[in-house]
Design a protein around this motif. Structure first.
Motif, mmCIF file in Angstrom:
data_model
loop_
_atom_site.group_PDB
_atom_site.id
_atom_site.type_symbol
_atom_site.label_atom_id
_atom_site.label_comp_id
_atom_site.label_asym_id
_atom_site.label_seq_id
_atom_site.Cartn_x
_atom_site.Cartn_y
_atom_site.Cartn_z
ATOM 1 N N SER A 90 74.276 -13.595 45.365
ATOM 2 C CA SER A 90 74.595 -14.549 44.298
ATOM 3 C C SER A 90 73.339 -15.315 43.877
ATOM 4 O O SER A 90 73.097 -15.512 42.678
ATOM 5 C CB SER A 90 75.685 -15.512 44.764
ATOM 6 O OG SER A 90 76.046 -16.391 43.745
ATOM 7 N N ASP A 108 71.231 -13.060 41.804
ATOM 8 C CA ASP A 108 71.802 -12.889 40.464
ATOM 9 C C ASP A 108 71.533 -14.089 39.562
ATOM 10 O O ASP A 108 71.297 -13.937 38.378
ATOM 11 C CB ASP A 108 73.315 -12.664 40.537
ATOM 12 C CG ASP A 108 73.684 -11.332 41.162
ATOM 13 O OD1 ASP A 108 72.808 -10.447 41.269
ATOM 14 O OD2 ASP A 108 74.860 -11.183 41.552
ATOM 15 N N HIS A 109 71.597 -15.295 40.137
ATOM 16 C CA HIS A 109 71.529 -16.505 39.328
ATOM 17 C C HIS A 109 70.142 -17.131 39.222
ATOM 18 O O HIS A 109 69.898 -17.939 38.338
ATOM 19 C CB HIS A 109 72.535 -17.535 39.843
ATOM 20 C CG HIS A 109 73.948 -17.096 39.616
ATOM 21 N ND1 HIS A 109 74.653 -16.385 40.555
ATOM 22 C CD2 HIS A 109 74.758 -17.236 38.551
ATOM 23 C CE1 HIS A 109 75.855 -16.120 40.079
ATOM 24 N NE2 HIS A 109 75.953 -16.619 38.864
#
Length: 173
Positions: free
Chosen positions: A28, A31-32
């Motif tokens: 995560s 991804d961010h």
């Protein structure tokens, strides 16, 4: 205007059964936080607390057991010297290890000893907050409101059922 690359190291995995959650947290973050001015360097900790340097694409390997199975073939195991050099060359470490080693202050203590900046609370805070009963006592002792709690130990002279009944009676539950 001068653009400088920001180097972020994500440490994930760990010896607890929650390492799958840790991998999801690391993914995560990847991804961010992915961007042209951020270089992300994943480091994986296996069940035996060995550290491995990964490529970002390796982080997306299947389940934790698949990941562990492939680890020796796809990642570089880091010696203590190599680990220190990798961590010293980063701007910031983001620990994403859940459970033991990641939330109990052990990893934070290691980073503090090496003088590595990291995201999150100090090793002492982690150590105090990892044990939920101890955390509640510390909060209560510092005038924070807490809910009633009960710690049952194998060393208690009273049977657990007796302690539970007394707890419920005392707190009108």
């Amino acid at each position: 205007m001068h653009n400088t690359m920001f180097h972020l190291t994500i440490i994930c995995g760990g010896p607890s059964l929650e390492r799958g959650i840790s991998l999801n947290s690391a993914r995560s973050l990847m991804d961010h936080l992915n961007g042209p001015e951020i270089a992300i360097h994943p480091i994986y900790v296996d069940l035996d607390k060995n550290f491995y340097s990964l490529s970002p694409s390796q982080l997306y390997s299947n389940t934790p057991s698949d990941f562990d199975f492939k680890l020796t073939q796809t990642a570089q195991k880091l010696s203590q010297t190599e680990l220190l050099a990798a961590l010293k060359s980063t701007d910031l470490v983001f620990p994403t290890i859940h459970g033991a080693f990641g939330e109990d202050g052990v990893l934070q203590s290691l980073l503090e000893e090496m003088d590595i900046p990291f995201v999150g609370p100090s090793s002492e805070t982690c150590k105090n907050m990892f044990n939920k009963h101890l955390a509640a006592q510390i909060l209560k002792n510092n005038n924070f409101h807490t809910i009633p709690s009960l710690l049952i130990s194998n060393n208690d002279p009273a049977p657990p059922l007796t302690k539970i009944q007394e707890f419920w009676t005392t707190h009108n539950l």
